[in-house]
Design a protein around this motif. Structure first.
Motif, PDB file in Angstrom:
ATOM      1  N   VAL A   5       0.528   8.028  -6.681  1.00  0.00           N
ATOM      2  CA  VAL A   5       1.349   7.388  -5.662  1.00  0.00           C
ATOM      3  C   VAL A   5       1.621   8.392  -4.545  1.00  0.00           C
ATOM      4  O   VAL A   5       2.024   9.519  -4.794  1.00  0.00           O
ATOM      5  CB  VAL A   5       2.675   6.875  -6.276  1.00  0.00           C
ATOM      6  N   GLU A   6       1.376   7.967  -3.304  1.00  0.00           N
ATOM      7  CA  GLU A   6       1.487   8.888  -2.168  1.00  0.00           C
ATOM      8  C   GLU A   6       2.879   8.929  -1.542  1.00  0.00           C
ATOM      9  O   GLU A   6       3.207   9.881  -0.842  1.00  0.00           O
ATOM     10  CB  GLU A   6       0.446   8.527  -1.109  1.00  0.00           C
ATOM     11  N   ARG A   7       3.669   7.911  -1.767  1.00  0.00           N
ATOM     12  CA  ARG A   7       5.041   7.892  -1.238  1.00  0.00           C
ATOM     13  C   ARG A   7       6.014   8.188  -2.370  1.00  0.00           C
ATOM     14  O   ARG A   7       5.639   8.142  -3.533  1.00  0.00           O
ATOM     15  CB  ARG A   7       5.323   6.538  -0.595  1.00  0.00           C
ATOM     16  N   PRO A   8       7.275   8.465  -2.062  1.00  0.00           N
ATOM     17  CA  PRO A   8       8.237   8.814  -3.118  1.00  0.00           C
ATOM     18  C   PRO A   8       8.406   7.726  -4.174  1.00  0.00           C
ATOM     19  O   PRO A   8       8.221   6.535  -3.912  1.00  0.00           O
ATOM     20  CB  PRO A   8       9.548   9.006  -2.344  1.00  0.00           C
ATOM     21  N   GLY A  65       8.292  -0.630   2.595  1.00  0.00           N
ATOM     22  CA  GLY A  65       7.177   0.287   2.399  1.00  0.00           C
ATOM     23  C   GLY A  65       7.548   1.751   2.334  1.00  0.00           C
ATOM     24  O   GLY A  65       6.682   2.615   2.351  1.00  0.00           O
ATOM     25  N   THR A  66       8.830   2.065   2.239  1.00  0.00           N
ATOM     26  CA  THR A  66       9.284   3.458   2.192  1.00  0.00           C
ATOM     27  C   THR A  66       8.865   4.154   0.898  1.00  0.00           C
ATOM     28  O   THR A  66       8.557   5.339   0.899  1.00  0.00           O
ATOM     29  CB  THR A  66      10.821   3.520   2.329  1.00  0.00           C
ATOM     30  N   LEU A  67       8.878   3.418  -0.207  1.00  0.00           N
ATOM     31  CA  LEU A  67       8.587   4.010  -1.511  1.00  0.00           C
ATOM     32  C   LEU A  67       7.173   3.660  -1.973  1.00  0.00           C
ATOM     33  O   LEU A  67       6.626   2.622  -1.609  1.00  0.00           O
ATOM     34  CB  LEU A  67       9.588   3.506  -2.560  1.00  0.00           C
ATOM     35  N   GLY A  68       6.635   4.516  -2.824  1.00  0.00           N
ATOM     36  CA  GLY A  68       5.346   4.229  -3.441  1.00  0.00           C
ATOM     37  C   GLY A  68       5.511   3.479  -4.746  1.00  0.00           C
ATOM     38  O   GLY A  68       4.656   2.700  -5.142  1.00  0.00           O
ATOM     39  N   VAL A  95       8.582  -1.046  -1.819  1.00  0.00           N
ATOM     40  CA  VAL A  95       7.267  -0.435  -2.049  1.00  0.00           C
ATOM     41  C   VAL A  95       6.181  -1.032  -1.157  1.00  0.00           C
ATOM     42  O   VAL A  95       5.178  -0.394  -0.901  1.00  0.00           O
ATOM     43  CB  VAL A  95       6.827  -0.513  -3.537  1.00  0.00           C
ATOM     44  N   GLY A  99       2.215  -1.238  -3.483  1.00  0.00           N
ATOM     45  CA  GLY A  99       3.193  -0.443  -4.216  1.00  0.00           C
ATOM     46  C   GLY A  99       3.237  -0.818  -5.685  1.00  0.00           C
ATOM     47  O   GLY A  99       2.642  -1.803  -6.118  1.00  0.00           O
TER      48      GLY A  99
END
Length: 159
Positions: A5-8, A65-68, A95, A99
């Motif tokens: 996963v590329e995002r947090p 879309g902030t989180l992965g 996500v 996500g």
């Protein structure tokens, strides 16, 4: 895997954050939320990125879309089904497309008698989580673990 996963990654109801710390050690950008300040403080002392929060309100505050990935664990799952459905909607928005949602359901069969009686109708089995997430249009996968207190993990990918 969450390592891809590329995002947090946000872990809701993380307790003292053992899973968050394990992800961070593996190089995953992760943080945890838990409503119990004592648990959060213990996790922070151990080096985990933890915050006091309930998950739902924190997800509402994030841009789409902030989180992965969002991991739903612990007591957060003991809410009524309507609240769980609202939580799924918030997590999906956080996500975004592609996500991941991971649910770590309690092993309902391992509950003590007091919990069985006091939490009647609260908490979903891995099979029920998979059904609900499938009905929400996600692609799900169940990974059985068979450990004490942990029967399986359900992984859902958002379209």
């Amino acid at each position: 895997s969450l390592a891809d996963v590329e995002r947090p990654v946000m872990v809701a109801a993380c307790g003292a954050g053992a899973s968050v710390l394990a992800m961070q050690t593996a190089g995953v950008v992760a943080f945890g939320l838990d409503p119990d300040p004592a648990s959060v403080l213990a996790g922070i002392d151990a080096g985990a990125d933890l915050r006091v929060g309930d998950g739902g309100h924190d997800l509402e505050a994030l841009e789409a879309g902030t989180l992965g990935a969002v991991v739903i664990a612990g007591a957060l799952q003991r809410q009524p089904v309507s609240a769980l459905l609202a939580l799924i909607d918030l997590a999906r928005a956080a996500v975004g497309s592609g996500g991941v949602l991971v649910v770590v359901p309690e092993d309902l069969a391992a509950r003590a008698q007091v919990d069985v009686e006091l939490l009647a109708g609260r908490g979903l089995s891995a099979e029920s989580w998979q059904h609900v997430l499938d009905r929400q249009g996600m692609t799900t996968e169940r990974r059985d673990h068979g450990g004490v207190g942990l029967d399986a993990v359900v992984i859902a990918r958002c379209p």
